[in-house]
Design an enzyme around this catalytic site. Structure first.
Site, PDB file in Angstrom:
ATOM      1  N   ASN A  88      16.518  21.029  27.992  1.00  0.00           N
ATOM      2  CA  ASN A  88      15.751  19.837  28.863  1.00  0.00           C
ATOM      3  C   ASN A  88      14.611  20.369  29.453  1.00  0.00           C
ATOM      4  O   ASN A  88      13.687  20.450  29.927  1.00  0.00           O
ATOM      5  CB  ASN A  88      16.730  20.979  30.187  1.00  0.00           C
ATOM      6  CG  ASN A  88      17.893  20.277  29.713  1.00  0.00           C
ATOM      7  OD1 ASN A  88      18.371  19.090  29.943  1.00  0.00           O
ATOM      8  ND2 ASN A  88      18.578  21.552  30.422  1.00  0.00           N
ATOM      9  N   ARG A 117      10.748  18.315  35.117  1.00  0.00           N
ATOM     10  CA  ARG A 117      11.778  18.911  36.021  1.00  0.00           C
ATOM     11  C   ARG A 117      11.564  20.923  36.892  1.00  0.00           C
ATOM     12  O   ARG A 117      10.878  21.470  36.692  1.00  0.00           O
ATOM     13  CB  ARG A 117      12.663  19.597  34.855  1.00  0.00           C
ATOM     14  CG  ARG A 117      13.331  20.917  34.771  1.00  0.00           C
ATOM     15  CD  ARG A 117      13.687  20.951  33.487  1.00  0.00           C
ATOM     16  NE  ARG A 117      15.174  22.103  33.206  1.00  0.00           N
ATOM     17  CZ  ARG A 117      15.499  22.808  32.755  1.00  0.00           C
ATOM     18  NH1 ARG A 117      14.439  23.860  31.970  1.00  0.00           N
ATOM     19  NH2 ARG A 117      16.444  24.041  33.116  1.00  0.00           N
ATOM     20  N   ASN A 152      13.329  30.562  23.113  1.00  0.00           N
ATOM     21  CA  ASN A 152      13.119  30.170  24.964  1.00  0.00           C
ATOM     22  C   ASN A 152      14.893  29.126  24.679  1.00  0.00           C
ATOM     23  O   ASN A 152      14.373  28.244  24.829  1.00  0.00           O
ATOM     24  CB  ASN A 152      12.522  29.691  25.436  1.00  0.00           C
ATOM     25  CG  ASN A 152      12.655  29.169  27.105  1.00  0.00           C
ATOM     26  OD1 ASN A 152      14.327  30.059  27.194  1.00  0.00           O
ATOM     27  ND2 ASN A 152      11.612  29.117  28.001  1.00  0.00           N
ATOM     28  N   ALA A 198      19.389  27.299  28.619  1.00  0.00           N
ATOM     29  CA  ALA A 198      20.664  27.433  29.710  1.00  0.00           C
ATOM     30  C   ALA A 198      21.370  27.461  28.198  1.00  0.00           C
ATOM     31  O   ALA A 198      22.456  28.633  28.664  1.00  0.00           O
ATOM     32  CB  ALA A 198      20.792  26.209  29.986  1.00  0.00           C
ATOM     33  N   HIS A 218      22.790  32.126  28.944  1.00  0.00           N
ATOM     34  CA  HIS A 218      23.753  32.617  29.667  1.00  0.00           C
ATOM     35  C   HIS A 218      25.151  31.748  29.015  1.00  0.00           C
ATOM     36  O   HIS A 218      25.777  32.601  29.607  1.00  0.00           O
ATOM     37  CB  HIS A 218      23.273  31.852  30.825  1.00  0.00           C
ATOM     38  CG  HIS A 218      22.392  31.564  31.203  1.00  0.00           C
ATOM     39  ND1 HIS A 218      21.672  32.669  31.027  1.00  0.00           N
ATOM     40  CD2 HIS A 218      21.346  30.725  31.421  1.00  0.00           C
ATOM     41  CE1 HIS A 218      20.281  33.155  31.988  1.00  0.00           C
ATOM     42  NE2 HIS A 218      19.657  31.592  31.704  1.00  0.00           N
ATOM     43  N   ASP A 247      25.335  34.974  17.461  1.00  0.00           N
ATOM     44  CA  ASP A 247      25.341  35.278  16.272  1.00  0.00           C
ATOM     45  C   ASP A 247      24.038  34.878  14.796  1.00  0.00           C
ATOM     46  O   ASP A 247      23.598  35.747  14.075  1.00  0.00           O
ATOM     47  CB  ASP A 247      27.240  34.263  16.160  1.00  0.00           C
ATOM     48  CG  ASP A 247      28.082  35.157  16.790  1.00  0.00           C
ATOM     49  OD1 ASP A 247      27.839  36.569  17.354  1.00  0.00           O
ATOM     50  OD2 ASP A 247      29.330  35.078  16.507  1.00  0.00           O
ATOM     51  N   HIS A 293      11.223  33.342  28.928  1.00  0.00           N
ATOM     52  CA  HIS A 293      11.596  32.452  29.778  1.00  0.00           C
ATOM     53  C   HIS A 293      10.649  32.340  30.585  1.00  0.00           C
ATOM     54  O   HIS A 293       9.933  33.409  30.926  1.00  0.00           O
ATOM     55  CB  HIS A 293      13.247  32.809  30.635  1.00  0.00           C
ATOM     56  CG  HIS A 293      14.146  33.433  29.543  1.00  0.00           C
ATOM     57  ND1 HIS A 293      14.842  32.532  29.510  1.00  0.00           N
ATOM     58  CD2 HIS A 293      14.763  34.409  29.269  1.00  0.00           C
ATOM     59  CE1 HIS A 293      16.130  33.630  28.715  1.00  0.00           C
ATOM     60  NE2 HIS A 293      16.104  33.957  28.964  1.00  0.00           N
ATOM     61  N   ILE A 294      10.712  31.038  30.725  1.00  0.00           N
ATOM     62  CA  ILE A 294       8.909  30.844  31.933  1.00  0.00           C
ATOM     63  C   ILE A 294       9.513  31.708  33.097  1.00  0.00           C
ATOM     64  O   ILE A 294       8.250  31.561  33.687  1.00  0.00           O
ATOM     65  CB  ILE A 294       9.079  29.398  31.875  1.00  0.00           C
ATOM     66  CG1 ILE A 294       9.076  28.127  30.722  1.00  0.00           C
ATOM     67  CG2 ILE A 294       7.732  28.867  32.960  1.00  0.00           C
ATOM     68  CD1 ILE A 294       9.123  27.000  30.158  1.00  0.00           C
ATOM     69  N   SER A 295      10.413  31.473  34.034  1.00  0.00           N
ATOM     70  CA  SER A 295      11.513  31.974  35.269  1.00  0.00           C
ATOM     71  C   SER A 295      11.599  32.948  35.192  1.00  0.00           C
ATOM     72  O   SER A 295      11.996  33.977  33.959  1.00  0.00           O
ATOM     73  CB  SER A 295      11.904  31.019  35.626  1.00  0.00           C
ATOM     74  OG  SER A 295      13.394  30.820  34.837  1.00  0.00           O
ATOM     75  N   ARG A 313      16.955  34.835  40.051  1.00  0.00           N
ATOM     76  CA  ARG A 313      17.962  33.823  40.551  1.00  0.00           C
ATOM     77  C   ARG A 313      18.895  33.709  40.670  1.00  0.00           C
ATOM     78  O   ARG A 313      19.807  34.386  41.396  1.00  0.00           O
ATOM     79  CB  ARG A 313      17.246  32.200  39.447  1.00  0.00           C
ATOM     80  CG  ARG A 313      15.258  32.341  39.252  1.00  0.00           C
ATOM     81  CD  ARG A 313      15.409  31.363  38.152  1.00  0.00           C
ATOM     82  NE  ARG A 313      16.148  29.682  37.956  1.00  0.00           N
ATOM     83  CZ  ARG A 313      16.262  29.104  37.204  1.00  0.00           C
ATOM     84  NH1 ARG A 313      15.228  28.992  35.996  1.00  0.00           N
ATOM     85  NH2 ARG A 313      16.016  27.654  37.736  1.00  0.00           N
ATOM     86  N   ARG A 356      22.447  32.791  35.650  1.00  0.00           N
ATOM     87  CA  ARG A 356      21.686  33.695  35.308  1.00  0.00           C
ATOM     88  C   ARG A 356      21.011  34.390  34.364  1.00  0.00           C
ATOM     89  O   ARG A 356      19.709  34.749  33.414  1.00  0.00           O
ATOM     90  CB  ARG A 356      19.868  32.692  35.406  1.00  0.00           C
ATOM     91  CG  ARG A 356      19.973  31.403  36.108  1.00  0.00           C
ATOM     92  CD  ARG A 356      18.832  30.361  36.308  1.00  0.00           C
ATOM     93  NE  ARG A 356      19.325  29.807  36.483  1.00  0.00           N
ATOM     94  CZ  ARG A 356      19.964  27.770  35.936  1.00  0.00           C
ATOM     95  NH1 ARG A 356      19.190  27.920  34.649  1.00  0.00           N
ATOM     96  NH2 ARG A 356      19.739  27.067  36.721  1.00  0.00           N
TER      97      ARG A 356
HETATM   98  C1  DQA Z   1      14.938  29.559  31.240  1.00  0.00           C
HETATM   99  C2  DQA Z   1      15.850  29.843  32.583  1.00  0.00           C
HETATM  100  C3  DQA Z   1      17.524  29.051  31.545  1.00  0.00           C
HETATM  101  O1  DQA Z   1      18.241  29.794  32.649  1.00  0.00           O
HETATM  102  C4  DQA Z   1      17.709  28.219  32.342  1.00  0.00           C
HETATM  103  O2  DQA Z   1      18.323  27.047  31.642  1.00  0.00           O
HETATM  104  C5  DQA Z   1      16.288  26.777  31.388  1.00  0.00           C
HETATM  105  C6  DQA Z   1      15.027  27.813  31.358  1.00  0.00           C
HETATM  106  C7  DQA Z   1      13.447  29.531  31.056  1.00  0.00           C
HETATM  107  O3  DQA Z   1      12.126  29.700  30.797  1.00  0.00           O
HETATM  108  O4  DQA Z   1      12.652  30.226  32.969  1.00  0.00           O
HETATM  109  O5  DQA Z   1      16.785  26.357  31.162  1.00  0.00           O
HETATM  110  O6  DQA Z   1      14.787  29.409  29.910  1.00  0.00           O
END
Ligand code: DQA
Length: 145
Positions: free
Chosen positions: A11, A18, A74, A77, A80, A87, A100-102, A107, A111
């Site tokens: 994604n 998004r 990165n 999802a 998690h 592995d 991670h961007i966020s 959150r 996560r």
């Molecule tokens: C993410 C954080 C993940 O929890 C989420 O599923 C993403 C983006 C981030 O870059 O903040 O797709 O990895």
């Protein structure tokens, strides 16, 4: 020249449209060009890979052991959920940074646990697209230390 691989998971190809409240306006293309510019400045070669498929990410990580000096990932999802990516990361001897961007700790509860981070040297999260630049500097330091 030292070579790093920057992997983006599922994604993240949709950045820019998004969940802008978490990820901002930036697109994956913009992030890649930001990384490219920074790598040129600090004389590191970087390559990019994005996939929405767990197996493709795993195979790319396998190939990185012989082709690259470090990995920035990165896992999105899969962070998690994926023991398989954990592995694969464990199986490479090269330095690895998770980004991670966020801020995943601010959150949803699901996560807050990163399965993949057990295999990496360090994690950078919550700094938006600039986190990739921080990760590049961090991995360069590890590679040359
Ligand atoms: C993410 C954080 C993940 O929890 C989420 O599923 C993403 C983006 C981030 O870059 O903040 O797709 O990895």
């Amino acid at each position: 020249m030292k070579k790093i691989l920057i992997i983006n998971g599922p994604n993240l190809n949709l950045l820019g449209s998004r969940e802008k409240n978490f990820y901002g306006d930036t697109t994956l293309k913009k992030i890649e060009s930001l990384c490219d510019q920074h790598c040129k400045k600090i004389e590191i070669e970087c390559m990019f890979f994005q996939s929405n498929h767990e197996g493709e990410i795993i195979e790319k990580i396998h190939s990185a052991d012989k082709d690259f000096d470090g990995i920035i990932i990165n896992p999105a999802a899969f962070t998690h959920t994926s023991i398989a990516i954990l592995d694969a990361l464990r199986a490479t001897s090269k330095p690895k940074i998770e980004i991670h961007i966020s801020n995943i700790y601010s959150r949803e509860d699901y996560r807050r646990k990163s399965i993949t981070s057990e295999a990496v040297n360090g994690v950078i999260c919550g700094f938006g697209e600039n986190g990739y630049v921080l990760a590049i500097d961090a991995i360069k330091n590890i590679i040359y230390s």
